[in-house]
Write a protein that holds these residues in place. Structure first.
Motif, PDB file in Angstrom:
ATOM      1  N   GLU A 287      -9.891  12.492  -8.080  1.00  0.00           N
ATOM      2  CA  GLU A 287     -10.813  12.593  -6.929  1.00  0.00           C
ATOM      3  C   GLU A 287     -10.140  13.229  -5.710  1.00  0.00           C
ATOM      4  N   GLY A 288      -8.878  13.606  -5.861  1.00  0.00           N
ATOM      5  CA  GLY A 288      -8.156  14.239  -4.743  1.00  0.00           C
ATOM      6  C   GLY A 288      -7.668  13.241  -3.705  1.00  0.00           C
ATOM      7  N   LYS A 289      -7.707  11.937  -4.045  1.00  0.00           N
ATOM      8  CA  LYS A 289      -7.254  10.920  -3.078  1.00  0.00           C
ATOM      9  C   LYS A 289      -5.752  10.670  -3.213  1.00  0.00           C
ATOM     10  N   ALA A 290      -5.191  11.046  -4.352  1.00  0.00           N
ATOM     11  CA  ALA A 290      -3.737  10.893  -4.536  1.00  0.00           C
ATOM     12  C   ALA A 290      -3.146  12.267  -4.805  1.00  0.00           C
ATOM     13  N   LYS A 291      -1.929  12.458  -4.323  1.00  0.00           N
ATOM     14  CA  LYS A 291      -1.279  13.764  -4.493  1.00  0.00           C
ATOM     15  C   LYS A 291      -0.326  13.727  -5.675  1.00  0.00           C
TER      16      LYS A 291
ATOM     17  N   GLN B  24       2.008   8.486  -6.784  1.00  0.00           N
ATOM     18  CA  GLN B  24       2.145   9.942  -6.623  1.00  0.00           C
ATOM     19  C   GLN B  24       3.361  10.453  -7.405  1.00  0.00           C
TER      20      GLN B  24
ATOM     21  N   GLN C 146      -7.244   3.469 -12.574  1.00  0.00           N
ATOM     22  CA  GLN C 146      -7.684   3.648 -11.171  1.00  0.00           C
ATOM     23  C   GLN C 146      -6.805   4.688 -10.464  1.00  0.00           C
TER      24      GLN C 146
ATOM     25  N   LYS D  20       0.841  -1.212   0.000  1.00  0.00           N
ATOM     26  CA  LYS D  20       0.000   0.000   0.000  1.00  0.00           C
ATOM     27  C   LYS D  20       0.881   1.270   0.000  1.00  0.00           C
TER      28      LYS D  20
ATOM     29  N   ASP E  51      -7.911   8.006 -11.557  1.00  0.00           N
ATOM     30  CA  ASP E  51      -9.164   8.379 -10.878  1.00  0.00           C
ATOM     31  C   ASP E  51      -8.859   8.910  -9.475  1.00  0.00           C
ATOM     32  N   GLN E  52      -7.937   8.242  -8.784  1.00  0.00           N
ATOM     33  CA  GLN E  52      -7.582   8.699  -7.421  1.00  0.00           C
ATOM     34  C   GLN E  52      -7.016  10.120  -7.453  1.00  0.00           C
TER      35      GLN E  52
ATOM     36  N   ARG F 228      -2.853  20.971   0.125  1.00  0.00           N
ATOM     37  CA  ARG F 228      -4.317  20.844   0.329  1.00  0.00           C
ATOM     38  C   ARG F 228      -5.095  21.346  -0.888  1.00  0.00           C
TER      39      ARG F 228
ATOM     40  N   ARG G  96       1.100   4.021  -3.018  1.00  0.00           N
ATOM     41  CA  ARG G  96       0.874   5.452  -2.763  1.00  0.00           C
ATOM     42  C   ARG G  96       2.046   6.263  -3.297  1.00  0.00           C
TER      43      ARG G  96
END
Ligand code: FAQ
Length: 307
Positions: A106-110, A44, A99, A36, A102-103, A276, A40
């Motif tokens: 969607e702001g889930k990955a930087k 990124q 995928q 994981k 998409d992350q 952010r 990440r």
């Protein structure tokens, strides 16, 4: 917390392999959190390479000579290639590229904070190559020894190309510093705007870094954020001074004993705002990316499971 008594035989074998500096390959057993963390970081990193094409892409049509245009185009193309090697390395962990994208959307990955700053004049292209690629190399040379095979191998080729990128950026800065007063001012202005954001690329101080301790145990990261930042500082400041650029840090000191520079405090509020989503260009960078390869763009994305 894992103790030797409660560790599974697989985990014990994995830890033993890490202790011997063995490389972990995609089909090898690995703890879920190790996979994981890698996914990440590698995804990124891939997003950074691809989003990082945007500030420079803006200058292809404005490059001052045909030579400069060709070099810039080749560099930007390399960055796209780096994104592809990295997405491929991440895909070996079981998630396909669409995928990951998409992350990102969607702001889930930087992606790296640095690419949320605008490239305002031609000297910025010099500063990006020299400082941004320069910082990236310091980090990535260390990652050539990361414990996950596909990531480590991708880094070897990427570092060779980044080293060309760093030199093309420095060449632009040298030329501008040898130019007229207006050109020297442009170079200094670019230095003033890119220096601190380049230092932020290494992430928060070690004491505030959420992932460093565990990532270093897993040998995903081989050196900490602060160690790598300091290496970049010590390597880059003499290059700035050599061509007559001032480092925009009133608290900068040289320590004769350690032969190392001490920098002033980084503006972490700015860093946090940028990651952010509140930097100068966050909205523009992501909306451009969505427009080109978002779900509604009509771009057909290959799904791994359809291959
Ligand atoms: N920007 O606990 P840590 C390039 C996040 S490639 C945005 O220290 P970690 C080439 C971090 O993700 C540049 N976010 O995290 C090029 C985490 O949030 P999360 C990209 C950042 O992972 C040049 C949270 O803060 N290079 O430039 C940043 O252990 C020109 C806590 O931080 C890489 O990605 C940041 N600067 O260490 C291309 C290298 N820093 O994920 C085009 C690989 C930290 O929990 C043109 N990555 N965060 O939500 C790494 O080495 C590491 O991931 C670090 C961060 C060192 C960046």
């Amino acid at each position: 917390m894992d103790t030797v008594e409660n560790m599974s035989p697989e985990l014990l074998a994995f830890e033993a392999r890490l202790a011997k500096d063995e490389v972990i390959e995609p089909k090898d057993w690995m703890p879920a959190d190790y996979a994981k963390t890698l996914l990440r970081q590698i995804s990124q990193h891939a997003h950074s390479e691809v989003i990082g094409m945007q500030p420079e892409g803006n200058w292809v049509l404005r490059a001052p000579t045909f030579r400069a245009k060709k070099i810039l185009l080749a560099k930007i193309q390399d960055e796209g290639g780096h994104g592809l090697y990295l997405y491929s390395a991440a895909e070996t962990l079981g998630m396909d590229r669409s995928q990951m994208i998409d992350q990102l959307h969607e702001g889930k990955a930087k992606y790296s904070s640095i690419f949320n700053y605008p490239a305002l004049n031609w000297a910025d292209i010099g500063a990006i190559g020299w400082l941004v690629d320069g910082a990236a190399i310091v980090n990535q040379v260390s990652l050539q020894r990361t414990s996950f095979g596909p990531y480590a191998r991708a880094m070897v080729r990427i570092c060779m190309e980044e080293s060309f990128h760093q030199r093309q950026g420095y060449e632009i800065m040298v030329r501008m510093m040898r130019g007229n007063e207006a050109q020297r001012q442009m170079a200094q202005d670019a230095m003033n705007r890119w220096w601190w954001p380049a230092l932020m690329m290494f992430g928060p101080h070690d004491k505030d870094s959420a992932h460093t301790q565990q990532s270093m145990k897993w040998k995903i990261k081989r050196q900490s954020n602060d160690v790598l930042r300091q290496r970049f500082v010590d390597k880059t400041i003499p290059q700035a001074h050599f061509i007559g650029l001032n480092v925009p840090d009133p608290d900068l000191k040289y320590d004769e004993e350690t032969k190392s520079y001490q920098i002033g405090e980084i503006n972490w509020d700015e860093f946090n705002q940028v990651i952010r989503g509140n930097g100068f260009c966050n909205h523009a960078r992501l909306s451009h990316h969505k427009k080109r390869i978002g779900k509604e763009s009509g771009y057909v994305r290959l799904q791994l499971h359809t291959l």
